[in-house]
Scaffold this motif. Sequence first.
Motif, PDB file in Angstrom:
ATOM      1  N   SER A 168      -6.430  -1.075 -11.237  1.00 58.34           N
ATOM      2  CA  SER A 168      -5.512  -1.055 -10.090  1.00 58.34           C
ATOM      3  C   SER A 168      -5.834   0.107  -9.152  1.00 58.34           C
ATOM      4  CB  SER A 168      -4.057  -0.971 -10.562  1.00 58.34           C
ATOM      5  OG  SER A 168      -3.835   0.177 -11.357  1.00 58.34           O
ATOM      6  N   SER A 169      -6.223   1.251  -9.707  1.00 60.29           N
ATOM      7  CA  SER A 169      -6.562   2.405  -8.869  1.00 60.29           C
ATOM      8  C   SER A 169      -7.839   2.147  -8.069  1.00 60.29           C
ATOM      9  CB  SER A 169      -6.729   3.655  -9.731  1.00 60.29           C
ATOM     10  OG  SER A 169      -5.512   4.009 -10.364  1.00 60.29           O
TER      11      SER A 169
ATOM     12  N   ARG B 298       2.919   1.719  -4.295  1.00 60.90           N
ATOM     13  CA  ARG B 298       1.891   2.406  -5.074  1.00 60.90           C
ATOM     14  C   ARG B 298       2.541   3.585  -5.781  1.00 60.90           C
ATOM     15  NH1 ARG B 298       0.498   8.001  -4.423  1.00 60.90           N
ATOM     16  NH2 ARG B 298      -1.171   8.315  -5.937  1.00 60.90           N
TER      17      ARG B 298
ATOM     18  N   ALA C  13      -3.274   4.601  -8.810  1.00 55.97           N
ATOM     19  CA  ALA C  13      -2.222   3.587  -8.645  1.00 55.97           C
ATOM     20  C   ALA C  13      -1.793   3.119 -10.028  1.00 55.97           C
ATOM     21  CB  ALA C  13      -2.723   2.416  -7.804  1.00 55.97           C
TER      22      ALA C  13
ATOM     23  N   TYR D 169      -6.870  -0.164  -5.319  1.00 55.52           N
ATOM     24  CA  TYR D 169      -6.060   0.544  -4.326  1.00 55.52           C
ATOM     25  C   TYR D 169      -6.940   1.271  -3.313  1.00 55.52           C
ATOM     26  CZ  TYR D 169      -3.320   4.459  -2.452  1.00 55.52           C
ATOM     27  OH  TYR D 169      -2.749   5.393  -1.617  1.00 55.52           O
ATOM     28  N   ASN D 170      -7.975   1.920  -3.787  1.00 56.48           N
ATOM     29  CA  ASN D 170      -8.848   2.665  -2.884  1.00 56.48           C
ATOM     30  C   ASN D 170      -9.682   1.741  -2.001  1.00 56.48           C
ATOM     31  OD1 ASN D 170      -8.859   5.824  -3.388  1.00 56.48           O
ATOM     32  ND2 ASN D 170      -8.444   4.828  -5.341  1.00 56.48           N
TER      33      ASN D 170
ATOM     34  N   ARG E  53      -7.267   0.682   0.691  1.00 57.13           N
ATOM     35  CA  ARG E  53      -7.115   1.762   1.679  1.00 57.13           C
ATOM     36  C   ARG E  53      -8.265   1.746   2.677  1.00 57.13           C
ATOM     37  NH1 ARG E  53      -4.744   7.060   0.793  1.00 57.13           N
ATOM     38  NH2 ARG E  53      -6.815   7.840   1.352  1.00 57.13           N
TER      39      ARG E  53
ATOM     40  N   ILE F 223      -0.303  -0.888   2.672  1.00 56.73           N
ATOM     41  CA  ILE F 223       0.143  -0.595   1.310  1.00 56.73           C
ATOM     42  C   ILE F 223       1.670  -0.646   1.271  1.00 56.73           C
ATOM     43  CG2 ILE F 223       0.052   1.014  -0.615  1.00 56.73           C
ATOM     44  CD1 ILE F 223      -2.688  -0.117   0.271  1.00 56.73           C
TER      45      ILE F 223
ATOM     46  N   LEU G  27       1.267  -2.353  -7.900  1.00 54.71           N
ATOM     47  CA  LEU G  27       0.464  -2.075  -6.711  1.00 54.71           C
ATOM     48  C   LEU G  27       0.593  -3.300  -5.820  1.00 54.71           C
ATOM     49  CD1 LEU G  27      -1.689  -0.672  -4.933  1.00 54.71           C
ATOM     50  CD2 LEU G  27      -3.429  -1.811  -6.351  1.00 54.71           C
TER      51      LEU G  27
ATOM     52  N   PHE H  87       0.095  -4.748  -1.697  1.00 53.45           N
ATOM     53  CA  PHE H  87      -0.337  -4.535  -0.318  1.00 53.45           C
ATOM     54  C   PHE H  87      -0.348  -5.874   0.407  1.00 53.45           C
ATOM     55  CE2 PHE H  87      -4.220  -4.562  -3.007  1.00 53.45           C
ATOM     56  CZ  PHE H  87      -4.862  -5.694  -2.527  1.00 53.45           C
TER      57      PHE H  87
END
Length: 266
Positions: free
Chosen positions: A194-195, A211, A227, A198-199, A202, A208, A236, A238
Amino acid sequence: MLTFFISVSLLSSWVDKIDRHYNGAKEGVRIEDIEVGRMLPAELNEIVAELAVRCQKLPVEPTLDKDSGAIIDGQKGIIVDIDQTVANALSAAPDSTIKLVLHPLMPRYSKESLEQVRYCIGTYKTGFSGSSARLRNIQTACYSVNHTIVWPGQEFSFNAGTGPRTAERGYLPAPIIMGGQFEMGDGGGVCQASSTLYNAARQARLRIIERHGHSKPVRYVPAGRDAAVSFGDQDLRFANPRAGPIIIKMWVARGTVCAEIWGGEN
């Protein structure tokens, strides 16, 4: 002088027969396989509405094959024109059978809209470390969201995409962070997936919505760029603010967790 006494029920019956004769469907009329002769418009409407529930179906938007990413074309739906079907029944000749009036419902998006998704607009990679169980969990999560389409204005949820982290879904016990400490839990390692995503989101400048950070720093992303997810609790999420669809791609290769967001031209 003769006086005639007519009961209220008899008078009502005569009025009903006259109403059905002049305003109802003719004798012997059928809608599909249902006899509707002498039925009034309101009764016909109820019958057709019940039939519509059985045969109507929503359109299916185009999707992607989970493994190859090949585009699977959408399918049109069907809607019953209740008013026109009732009108046809009322004007039908005696002993005739009419069909439901059907109209196609087209998918909102086309296969061609996905063919325009040709550019990587966001990408991120994180290095993997840990047990084979942790690797398995990351791979399972990545596969679950790989080749996911997010249509314009649509919201993506990591938890909805991966589902509960259970053994039935292929997740294994591995270390997770709880209250700033490591302990064993089903699906440990999923937060790295998930992290990573997330990036990438971004970088793709997606909107978003939700988070969460971990209660303890993690090593695979810079501080404040993680995240944390926990099914039924932290997610998470978006949204796609672009004019066209985006596609999420995730995989694990050679000790690296990879996430890419693909879209059309800006």
